[in-house]
Design a protein around this motif. Structure first.
Motif, mmCIF file in Angstrom:
data_model
loop_
_atom_site.group_PDB
_atom_site.id
_atom_site.type_symbol
_atom_site.label_atom_id
_atom_site.label_comp_id
_atom_site.label_asym_id
_atom_site.label_seq_id
_atom_site.Cartn_x
_atom_site.Cartn_y
_atom_site.Cartn_z
ATOM 1 N N PRO A 9 0.832 -1.209 0.000
ATOM 2 C CA PRO A 9 0.000 0.000 0.000
ATOM 3 C C PRO A 9 0.864 1.256 0.000
ATOM 4 N N LEU A 10 0.388 2.307 -0.673
ATOM 5 C CA LEU A 10 1.136 3.558 -0.742
ATOM 6 C C LEU A 10 0.486 4.669 0.081
ATOM 7 N N CYS A 11 -0.563 4.341 0.837
ATOM 8 C CA CYS A 11 -1.185 5.323 1.724
ATOM 9 C C CYS A 11 -1.714 4.604 2.957
ATOM 10 N N GLU A 12 -1.901 5.351 4.031
ATOM 11 C CA GLU A 12 -2.315 4.764 5.305
ATOM 12 C C GLU A 12 -3.704 4.139 5.215
ATOM 13 N N LYS A 13 -4.581 4.742 4.446
ATOM 14 C CA LYS A 13 -5.943 4.215 4.325
ATOM 15 C C LYS A 13 -5.935 2.793 3.776
ATOM 16 N N VAL A 14 -5.162 2.559 2.722
ATOM 17 C CA VAL A 14 -5.115 1.224 2.121
ATOM 18 C C VAL A 14 -4.402 0.247 3.046
ATOM 19 N N ARG A 15 -3.428 0.716 3.794
ATOM 20 C CA ARG A 15 -2.790 -0.150 4.804
ATOM 21 C C ARG A 15 -3.841 -0.672 5.773
ATOM 22 N N VAL A 194 5.563 7.134 -9.295
ATOM 23 C CA VAL A 194 4.303 7.217 -8.558
ATOM 24 C C VAL A 194 3.429 8.299 -9.170
ATOM 25 N N THR A 195 2.157 7.960 -9.417
ATOM 26 C CA THR A 195 1.186 8.964 -9.851
ATOM 27 C C THR A 195 0.139 9.130 -8.763
ATOM 28 N N ASN A 218 9.214 7.261 -2.309
ATOM 29 C CA ASN A 218 8.608 8.498 -1.827
ATOM 30 C C ASN A 218 7.405 8.821 -2.713
ATOM 31 N N LYS A 219 6.914 10.058 -2.631
ATOM 32 C CA LYS A 219 5.706 10.409 -3.373
ATOM 33 C C LYS A 219 5.949 10.569 -4.879
ATOM 34 N N TYR A 220 7.222 10.496 -5.309
ATOM 35 C CA TYR A 220 7.533 10.666 -6.726
ATOM 36 C C TYR A 220 7.851 9.348 -7.428
ATOM 37 N N ARG A 221 8.589 8.475 -6.767
ATOM 38 C CA ARG A 221 8.965 7.202 -7.394
ATOM 39 C C ARG A 221 9.143 6.137 -6.328
#
Length: 250
Positions: A9-15, A194-195, A218-221
């Protein structure tokens, strides 16, 4: 060849969604245990799930995500080749979940008020706390007929049905955002961009070659490094071979 699917996951919500999803799978598995000592794991998983629900404002995330999916489906309904019957059924399900969520103040709160569960829950946070001399009423329950225990377990699990339905549907939407594509990790390393639309990265690779993926970024790649399950003495543990695998950015 055995295949493993790894999800990052790339965000806390999906975690949190993934944690809840896995806990429900464990709950289903442990609810079928027959012996009294195995049944203790059911309560351990149940209380872990309740702890997570109490710490999170998961209801707000559910409502926000359902609203987004509903708007997207309404937009897709204008497409001439859309399956109108399937879309209508999905919209109906979203409306139902949204209505139930808005009528519920706190998910899982009914189990918090259950007298039997409340009387044993605190002891499960203590290592070795769920002993017969500490919780004689629990062990009395464990000695009941299987039909009695199954009835209670079904009642408790059923009260978490709204959470399960939301997690199942929202994770289905998320995983269906993108399909797998074949890529190569040169010298065991792969890098991607990352998009804003990427919330979950899924990897599908061989599970019998003695390596596993690790994601960082990170938030870019982001970068995916494959590591040896049993590294050689004195090595970093990273794989130096080229690895073919599949990736889906959802």
């Amino acid at each position: 060849m055995p295949i493993a699917i790894y999800e990052f996951p790339l965000c806390e919500k999906v975690r949190n969604y993934l944690r809840l999803e896995q806990l429900f799978k464990q709950l289903d598995h442990t609810s079928e245990f027959d012996s009294e000592y195995e049944s203790l794991y059911f309560f351990d998983v149940l209380f872990t799930l309740l702890d997570l629900l109490e710490r999170l404002d998961i209801r707000t995330d559910f409502i926000r995500d359902i609203d987004v999916h509903e708007k997207n489906l309404v937009h897709w309904s204008k497409h001439p080749n859309i399956d109108s019957a399937a879309l209508e059924q999905t919209l109906k399900k979203l409306h139902q979940l949204l209505s139930e969520l808005k009528r519920t103040n706190k998910l899982g709160s009914s189990l918090k008020d259950d007298r039997f569960l409340a009387s044993i829950r605190q002891r499960f946070s203590i290592p070795g706390g769920a002993m017969s001399f500490d919780l004689p009423h629990l062990f009395c329950w464990l000695k009941q007929a299987k039909a009695v225990r199954e009835k209670d377990i079904h009642m408790w699990v059923q009260q978490l049905g709204l959470v399960r339905q939301n997690i199942t549907l929202l994770m289905q939407f998320l995983r269906e955002r993108n399909q797998y594509e074949q890529v190569v990790a040169n010298n065991g390393f792969y890098q991607g961009v990352v998009t804003d639309k990427i919330d979950l990265i899924r990897l599908r690779c061989a599970n019998s070659e003695g390596y596993y993926p690790v994601l960082s970024g990170n938030k870019y790649r982001y970068g995916i490094r494959f590591m040896h399950l049993v590294p050689e003495e004195g090595s970093s543990g990273s794989v130096s071979d080229n690895i073919n695998f599949e990736i889906a950015c959802c």
